[in-house]
Design an enzyme around this catalytic site. Structure first.
Site, PDB file in Angstrom:
ATOM      1  N   ASP A   1      -7.928  -5.383   1.877  1.00  0.00           N
ATOM      2  CA  ASP A   1      -8.849  -4.537   1.459  1.00  0.00           C
ATOM      3  C   ASP A   1     -10.057  -4.625   2.199  1.00  0.00           C
ATOM      4  O   ASP A   1     -10.321  -5.479   3.019  1.00  0.00           O
ATOM      5  CB  ASP A   1      -9.438  -5.321   0.024  1.00  0.00           C
ATOM      6  CG  ASP A   1     -10.134  -4.526  -0.907  1.00  0.00           C
ATOM      7  OD1 ASP A   1      -9.576  -3.211  -1.001  1.00  0.00           O
ATOM      8  OD2 ASP A   1     -10.995  -5.000  -1.671  1.00  0.00           O
TER       9      ASP A   1
ATOM     10  N   HIS B   1     -11.839  -2.722  12.682  1.00  0.00           N
ATOM     11  CA  HIS B   1     -11.803  -3.750  11.864  1.00  0.00           C
ATOM     12  C   HIS B   1     -10.293  -4.197  11.186  1.00  0.00           C
ATOM     13  O   HIS B   1      -9.987  -5.438  11.187  1.00  0.00           O
ATOM     14  CB  HIS B   1     -12.688  -3.573  10.533  1.00  0.00           C
ATOM     15  CG  HIS B   1     -12.411  -2.025   9.885  1.00  0.00           C
ATOM     16  ND1 HIS B   1     -12.641  -0.769  10.616  1.00  0.00           N
ATOM     17  CD2 HIS B   1     -11.612  -1.559   8.751  1.00  0.00           C
ATOM     18  CE1 HIS B   1     -12.361  -0.059   9.795  1.00  0.00           C
ATOM     19  NE2 HIS B   1     -11.700  -0.326   9.011  1.00  0.00           N
TER      20      HIS B   1
ATOM     21  N   THR C   1       0.920  -1.204   0.113  1.00  0.00           N
ATOM     22  CA  THR C   1       0.031  -0.042   0.055  1.00  0.00           C
ATOM     23  C   THR C   1       0.865   1.300   0.151  1.00  0.00           C
ATOM     24  O   THR C   1       1.839   1.228   0.405  1.00  0.00           O
ATOM     25  CB  THR C   1      -0.850   0.166   1.425  1.00  0.00           C
ATOM     26  OG1 THR C   1      -1.824   1.250   1.017  1.00  0.00           O
ATOM     27  CG2 THR C   1       0.029   0.150   2.456  1.00  0.00           C
TER      28      THR C   1
HETATM   29  P1  IMP Z   1      -9.052   0.068   1.394  1.00  0.00           P
HETATM   30  O1  IMP Z   1      -9.279  -1.220   0.653  1.00  0.00           O
HETATM   31  O2  IMP Z   1      -8.296  -0.111   2.674  1.00  0.00           O
HETATM   32  O3  IMP Z   1      -8.388   1.099   0.481  1.00  0.00           O
HETATM   33  O4  IMP Z   1     -10.496   0.815   1.731  1.00  0.00           O
HETATM   34  C1  IMP Z   1     -11.195   1.200   0.641  1.00  0.00           C
HETATM   35  C2  IMP Z   1     -12.134   2.384   1.210  1.00  0.00           C
HETATM   36  O5  IMP Z   1     -12.694   2.110   2.305  1.00  0.00           O
HETATM   37  C3  IMP Z   1     -11.309   3.375   1.521  1.00  0.00           C
HETATM   38  O6  IMP Z   1     -10.985   4.390   0.464  1.00  0.00           O
HETATM   39  C4  IMP Z   1     -11.998   4.193   2.537  1.00  0.00           C
HETATM   40  O7  IMP Z   1     -12.928   5.180   1.742  1.00  0.00           O
HETATM   41  C5  IMP Z   1     -12.696   3.199   3.235  1.00  0.00           C
HETATM   42  N1  IMP Z   1     -12.000   2.727   4.436  1.00  0.00           N
HETATM   43  C6  IMP Z   1     -11.140   1.833   4.668  1.00  0.00           C
HETATM   44  N2  IMP Z   1     -10.751   1.638   5.808  1.00  0.00           N
HETATM   45  C7  IMP Z   1     -11.484   2.587   6.331  1.00  0.00           C
HETATM   46  C8  IMP Z   1     -11.318   3.073   7.668  1.00  0.00           C
HETATM   47  O8  IMP Z   1     -10.568   2.579   8.898  1.00  0.00           O
HETATM   48  N3  IMP Z   1     -12.275   4.234   8.238  1.00  0.00           N
HETATM   49  C9  IMP Z   1     -12.806   4.738   7.233  1.00  0.00           C
HETATM   50  N4  IMP Z   1     -13.013   4.323   5.930  1.00  0.00           N
HETATM   51  C10 IMP Z   1     -12.174   3.253   5.567  1.00  0.00           C
END
Ligand code: IMP
Length: 197
Positions: free
Chosen positions: A69, A180, A7
């Site tokens: 993800d 999470h 990442t």
């Molecule tokens: P990713 O797969 O971790 O990039 O998450 C995808 C999308 O989910 C991100 O662009 C955020 O909009 C949302 N997201 C992921 N983790 C969090 C968190 O801890 N808090 C709030 N939004 C999150």
């Protein structure tokens, strides 16, 4: 053991280093290796996206690779935005655009029906034959206005069950004990500890 985290997201890097890094494991990032790549999330499941990202950086570096993800699954919206959480309001949507769209979609939904969950899937890719998945879920509700300025993404709208603050109102350390992502990465940490004994 060197572990490569697939990442470029600085929020995630510090959260994850906090959980995993110790004298046994060193977390490297794509930038540490001078890799300026952005791997497209082309799958329609969290597992699928976590897998393709970890596999891709393993293929490039031959280092044990970790990818995650995450999606926000809102019950009243049949699980949307889910795996498409980052692009909910469009391809180049900002966190704010996504939050505003979510508020709009839930406009007429009463508070008792605004239940949701964050789910993270972590993929640990050791080699072509050995890859493992870990999951972390936090249930909560989506409030009807943004509160707080910490964190990222949907943090200002999500109040985890058992708390009165949104993720964005919590300080970094508290979110980092209950989130999470932490739950999923702690499972990975436990796995690594037993695996490398
Ligand atoms: P990713 O797969 O971790 O990039 O998450 C995808 C999308 O989910 C991100 O662009 C955020 O909009 C949302 N997201 C992921 N983790 C969090 C968190 O801890 N808090 C709030 N939004 C999150």
């Amino acid at each position: 053991m060197k572990l490569l985290l697939a990442t470029n997201n600085q929020h995630k890097i510090s959260e994850i280093k906090n959980i995993i890094e110790c004298n046994k494991y060193e977390i490297l990032t794509l930038l540490d290796l001078g890799l300026n790549i952005d791997i497209e999330e082309t799958e329609n499941t969290l597992d699928g996206n976590a897998f393709i990202k970890a596999k891709k950086v393993f293929e490039l570096t031959k280092l044990p690779s970790i990818s995650d993800d995450t999606g926000l699954f809102v019950d009243a919206l049949n699980g949307e935005p889910g795996v498409f959480s980052s692009r909910y309001a469009g391809e180049n949507a900002t966190y704010d655009d996504n939050c505003n769209k979510l508020l709009n979609e839930l406009k007429i939904i009463p508070s008792e029906l605004r239940t949701a969950k964050f789910k993270t899937v972590v993929c640990f890719y050791l080699d072509e034959k050995k890859y493992y998945f870990f999951e972390g879920i936090v249930k909560g509700i989506i409030i009807n206005e943004k509160r707080g300025s910490n964190g990222f993404g949907y943090d200002p709208l999500f109040v985890p069950d058992g708390f009165s603050k949104t993720y964005a109102e919590m300080d970094f350390n508290l979110k980092n004990q209950i989130s999470h992502r932490v739950k999923a990465f702690r499972k990975l940490k436990d796995f690594l500890d037993s695996f490398l004994e």
